[in-house]
Design an enzyme around this catalytic site. Structure first.
Site, PDB file in Angstrom:
ATOM      1  N   TYR A   1     -25.514  -3.098   5.531  1.00 40.50           N
ATOM      2  CA  TYR A   1     -25.626  -3.129   4.071  1.00 40.50           C
ATOM      3  C   TYR A   1     -24.249  -3.264   3.422  1.00 40.50           C
ATOM      4  O   TYR A   1     -24.091  -3.965   2.423  1.00 40.50           O
ATOM      5  CB  TYR A   1     -26.322  -1.870   3.557  1.00 40.50           C
ATOM      6  CG  TYR A   1     -27.762  -1.724   3.996  1.00 40.50           C
ATOM      7  CD1 TYR A   1     -28.473  -2.798   4.516  1.00 40.50           C
ATOM      8  CD2 TYR A   1     -28.406  -0.505   3.896  1.00 40.50           C
ATOM      9  CE1 TYR A   1     -29.782  -2.658   4.921  1.00 40.50           C
ATOM     10  CE2 TYR A   1     -29.740  -0.356   4.291  1.00 40.50           C
ATOM     11  CZ  TYR A   1     -30.412  -1.432   4.808  1.00 40.50           C
ATOM     12  OH  TYR A   1     -31.722  -1.286   5.202  1.00 40.50           O
TER      13      TYR A   1
ATOM     14  N   HIS B   1     -33.870  -9.043  -0.117  1.00 40.42           N
ATOM     15  CA  HIS B   1     -34.585  -8.385  -1.218  1.00 40.42           C
ATOM     16  C   HIS B   1     -34.052  -8.854  -2.565  1.00 40.42           C
ATOM     17  O   HIS B   1     -33.832  -8.055  -3.493  1.00 40.42           O
ATOM     18  CB  HIS B   1     -34.492  -6.864  -1.096  1.00 40.42           C
ATOM     19  CG  HIS B   1     -34.975  -6.336   0.213  1.00 40.42           C
ATOM     20  ND1 HIS B   1     -36.320  -6.309   0.543  1.00 40.42           N
ATOM     21  CD2 HIS B   1     -34.318  -5.859   1.295  1.00 40.42           C
ATOM     22  CE1 HIS B   1     -36.460  -5.812   1.762  1.00 40.42           C
ATOM     23  NE2 HIS B   1     -35.256  -5.544   2.250  1.00 40.42           N
TER      24      HIS B   1
END
EC number: 1.11.1.-
Length: 330
Positions: A322, A59
């Site tokens: 993450y 992203h």
């Protein structure tokens, strides 16, 4: 929605899915590091080191802004979640495209919205996309998907021929029309969570964000007239005069629904509860939390008391993945 109606919906969704939560996740020998490598396309030490130097991340094409969340006052008549008793909760938002290319074209169909709802003492975070279906139900298939798509058309065809969940995802994306604003999309949390109800029984549900003005798709001609990068400017200019707004719902599972498989789309007949309204207005864009938003992560396992993750292996790997990605780019 009246309290009595909400209570009836919850009773309809209180279910025997608790035993389903105890089902073992699909076996995998993949480490979190391997999963991040698969997403980043860094399968060896050389590519991994190169990725660290450029702060490689998924992203990569995205930006941060801010707003406020207004909980539905009636939701606490149904859910025993103190977080939703607050009148207004500050939001840090990040809108993005998928992939590691920060210059990827906005003319693709995929849209992502991540949110941090920062309450008085707790936080609720979301990672959502405009795709209602996921491409893998376990970590091994996730690794395979990410590895194969990096191989181009041959890898994609292999997935279509050999992985039904991946084929269903590609078929879905193929029919997903692009939009000319992040504000024009529905956003879905494909993973399930367990919500505490007032009577003490857990309720399984999934997040759905419905745009206040409905889904507005772009024609091929409209899209052709846009530059490759237009979504950031469009949203910032939009919210300078009119906030971008979504109604946040929880779609409730029924007893026959598999709450641990994000590749399965539940029927639209499943009841939904209005949790509140997301209002993106840029009101805190000069605050430190917004300015430094790109440096951190959005963790969907950051939950207030009264909300817990399901046993979905994809969901439960997200936090560690993450954090691993964050460490590599810092």
């Amino acid at each position: 929605m009246q309290t009595r109606t909400l209570s009836m919906l919850v009773k309809a969704s209180l279910f025997t899915a608790i035993p389903m939560l105890m089902l073992p996740a699909a076996a995998t020998e993949r480490t979190i590091s391997e999963l991040v490598d698969a997403v980043n396309g860094t399968p060896d030490n050389l590519s991994r080191d190169a990725g660290k130097k450029v702060k490689l991340r998924n992203h990569a094409n995205g930006f941060c802004t801010s707003g406020v969340f207004k909980p539905n006052p009636q939701i606490t008549d149904t859910f025993a979640i103190e977080f939703f008793t607050q009148a207004n909760i500050d939001i840090v938002a990040r809108f993005s495209l998928g992939g590691t290319n920060p210059q990827s074209s906005d003319k693709t169909a995929g849209r992502f919205m991540s949110l941090k709802l920062n309450g008085d003492t707790e936080s609720l975070q979301f990672v959502t996309s405009n795709a209602e279906v996921f491409f893998a139900s376990n970590l091994e298939d996730f690794f395979t998907f990410q590895t194969k798509v990096k191989q181009g058309n041959d890898g994609k065809q292999w997935l279509i021929d050999n992985k039904p969940d991946a084929k269903a995802f590609f078929d879905y994306i193929k029919k997903l029309p692009p939009t000319i604003s992040y504000a024009d999309n529905r956003y879905f949390g494909v993973n399930s969570f367990m919500f505490n109800s007032k009577n003490g029984a857990p309720v399984a549900g999934r997040w759905i964000f419905e745009p206040a003005n409905g889904v507005i798709t772009a024609s091929a001609d409209e899209l052709a007239q846009k530059p490759d990068n237009f979504l950031h400017k469009e949203l910032i200019e939009r919210i300078s005069t009119t906030p971008a707004t979504w109604d946040l719902f929880v779609q409730l599972a029924e007893k026959q629904d598999n709450v641990n498989d994000p590749t399965i789309v539940w029927p639209t007949s499943r009841p939904r509860l209005l949790i509140g309204q997301v209002i993106i207005n840029g009101q805190h864009d000069d605050a430190k939390a917004t300015l430094e938003c790109d440096k951190g992560i959005f963790n969907p396992l950051q939950l207030p008391k009264g909300i817990a993750p399901s046993a979905d292996p994809i969901l439960n790997a997200r936090s560690a993945a993450y954090i691993e990605s964050f460490i590599r780019r810092n």
